[in-house]
Design a protein around this motif. Structure first.
Motif, short mmCIF file in Angstrom:
data_model
loop_
_atom_site.label_atom_id
_atom_site.label_comp_id
_atom_site.label_asym_id
_atom_site.label_seq_id
_atom_site.Cartn_x
_atom_site.Cartn_y
_atom_site.Cartn_z
N THR A 1 0.83 -1.21 0.00
CA THR A 1 0.00 0.00 0.00
C THR A 1 0.87 1.26 0.00
OG1 THR A 1 -0.14 -0.04 2.41
CG2 THR A 1 -1.92 -1.13 1.19
N ARG A 2 2.06 1.16 0.56
CA ARG A 2 2.94 2.33 0.54
C ARG A 2 3.36 2.69 -0.87
NH1 ARG A 2 7.07 0.70 5.42
NH2 ARG A 2 5.46 0.25 6.95
N LEU A 3 3.61 1.68 -1.69
CA LEU A 3 4.00 1.94 -3.09
C LEU A 3 2.92 2.69 -3.84
CD1 LEU A 3 5.74 -1.38 -4.21
CD2 LEU A 3 6.79 0.86 -3.93
N ALA A 4 1.66 2.42 -3.51
CA ALA A 4 0.54 3.07 -4.20
C ALA A 4 0.50 4.57 -3.93
CB ALA A 4 -0.77 2.42 -3.79
N GLN A 5 1.14 5.01 -2.85
CA GLN A 5 1.16 6.43 -2.50
C GLN A 5 2.14 7.23 -3.35
OE1 GLN A 5 2.12 6.68 1.64
NE2 GLN A 5 0.28 5.63 2.30
N LEU A 6 3.08 6.55 -4.00
CA LEU A 6 4.10 7.24 -4.78
C LEU A 6 3.56 7.74 -6.10
CD1 LEU A 6 7.15 4.84 -4.29
CD2 LEU A 6 6.59 6.88 -2.97
N THR A 7 4.02 8.93 -6.50
CA THR A 7 3.69 9.43 -7.82
C THR A 7 4.54 8.68 -8.84
OG1 THR A 7 5.41 11.13 -7.81
CG2 THR A 7 3.26 11.74 -6.87
N PRO A 8 4.17 8.74 -10.11
CA PRO A 8 5.01 8.07 -11.13
C PRO A 8 6.46 8.56 -11.12
CG PRO A 8 2.88 8.62 -12.05
CD PRO A 8 2.93 9.26 -10.68
N ARG A 9 6.68 9.85 -10.92
CA ARG A 9 8.04 10.38 -10.89
C ARG A 9 8.79 9.89 -9.66
NH1 ARG A 9 11.43 12.04 -14.61
NH2 ARG A 9 10.42 13.96 -15.20
N GLU A 10 8.11 9.85 -8.51
CA GLU A 10 8.74 9.32 -7.31
C GLU A 10 9.12 7.86 -7.50
OE1 GLU A 10 6.47 12.24 -4.07
OE2 GLU A 10 5.72 10.22 -4.44
N ARG A 11 8.29 7.13 -8.21
CA ARG A 11 8.58 5.72 -8.49
C ARG A 11 9.82 5.59 -9.37
NH1 ARG A 11 5.79 0.68 -7.74
NH2 ARG A 11 7.41 -0.76 -8.36
N GLU A 12 9.94 6.47 -10.37
CA GLU A 12 11.12 6.46 -11.23
C GLU A 12 12.39 6.74 -10.41
OE1 GLU A 12 10.01 8.05 -15.63
OE2 GLU A 12 9.80 9.51 -14.02
N VAL A 13 12.29 7.75 -9.55
CA VAL A 13 13.44 8.10 -8.71
C VAL A 13 13.78 6.93 -7.78
CG1 VAL A 13 14.24 9.64 -6.86
CG2 VAL A 13 13.06 10.59 -8.85
N MET A 14 12.76 6.31 -7.19
CA MET A 14 12.98 5.18 -6.29
C MET A 14 13.70 4.04 -7.03
SD MET A 14 10.32 2.77 -4.20
CE MET A 14 9.86 1.87 -5.67
N ASP A 15 13.26 3.74 -8.23
CA ASP A 15 13.89 2.66 -9.00
C ASP A 15 15.37 2.95 -9.24
OD1 ASP A 15 11.49 1.28 -9.07
OD2 ASP A 15 10.97 1.97 -11.10
N LEU A 16 15.70 4.21 -9.52
CA LEU A 16 17.10 4.57 -9.76
C LEU A 16 17.90 4.56 -8.46
CD1 LEU A 16 16.52 7.31 -12.45
CD2 LEU A 16 17.56 5.07 -12.79
N ILE A 17 17.26 4.95 -7.35
CA ILE A 17 17.92 4.87 -6.04
C ILE A 17 18.27 3.41 -5.75
CG2 ILE A 17 17.56 5.07 -3.54
CD1 ILE A 17 15.77 7.53 -4.18
N LEU A 18 17.30 2.53 -5.99
CA LEU A 18 17.52 1.11 -5.73
C LEU A 18 18.57 0.51 -6.65
CD1 LEU A 18 13.83 -0.01 -5.11
CD2 LEU A 18 15.66 0.20 -3.41
N ALA A 19 18.76 1.13 -7.81
CA ALA A 19 19.80 0.68 -8.74
C ALA A 19 21.18 1.20 -8.31
CB ALA A 19 19.47 1.14 -10.15
N GLY A 20 21.21 1.99 -7.23
CA GLY A 20 22.48 2.48 -6.71
C GLY A 20 22.99 3.74 -7.38
N LYS A 21 22.11 4.44 -8.07
CA LYS A 21 22.54 5.66 -8.77
C LYS A 21 22.65 6.84 -7.81
CE LYS A 21 22.17 3.52 -12.71
NZ LYS A 21 23.35 2.99 -13.33
N PHE A 22 23.61 7.70 -8.07
CA PHE A 22 23.78 8.94 -7.30
C PHE A 22 22.77 9.98 -7.77
CE2 PHE A 22 28.12 7.12 -7.14
CZ PHE A 22 28.23 7.00 -5.75
N ASN A 23 22.51 10.98 -6.91
CA ASN A 23 21.54 12.02 -7.25
C ASN A 23 21.86 12.69 -8.58
OD1 ASN A 23 20.20 11.49 -4.89
ND2 ASN A 23 20.72 13.42 -3.89
N LYS A 24 23.14 12.96 -8.84
CA LYS A 24 23.52 13.63 -10.09
C LYS A 24 23.17 12.76 -11.30
CE LYS A 24 27.12 16.12 -12.51
NZ LYS A 24 26.11 16.59 -13.42
N VAL A 25 23.41 11.47 -11.19
CA VAL A 25 23.10 10.56 -12.29
C VAL A 25 21.59 10.47 -12.48
CG1 VAL A 25 23.29 8.16 -13.08
CG2 VAL A 25 25.22 9.25 -11.91
N ILE A 26 20.84 10.42 -11.38
CA ILE A 26 19.38 10.39 -11.47
C ILE A 26 18.88 11.66 -12.15
CG2 ILE A 26 17.23 10.41 -10.14
CD1 ILE A 26 18.72 8.71 -8.01
#
Length: 65
Positions: A1-26
């Motif tokens: 249910t927490r995932l459902a609260q995320l906006t599509p852009r937040e989901r994109e950012v989360m996926d890149l965070i989980l991929a180990g990307k730095f903020n600049k790369v994101i």
């Protein structure tokens, strides 16, 4: 249910965070500013009720089991 609260852009950012990307790369990947990435990262952590990328990964891993 927490995932459902995320906006599509937040989901994109989360996926890149989980991929180990730095903020600049994101930021470069999504064509947004680093400050915007920081805001999205903070909202993802808040909505997912975690304090770090490691906690986020652990939460999602546990949810998949």
């Amino acid at each position: 249910t927490r995932l459902a609260q995320l906006t599509p852009r937040e989901r994109e950012v989360m996926d890149l965070i989980l991929a180990g990307k730095f903020n600049k790369v994101i930021a470069d990947t999504l064509h947004i500013s680093m400050r915007t990435v920081e805001v999205h990262r903070a909202r993802v952590f808040e909505k997912m009720e975690v304090r770090s990328a490691v906690e986020l990964a652990q939460l999602l891993t546990a949810a998949q089991r």
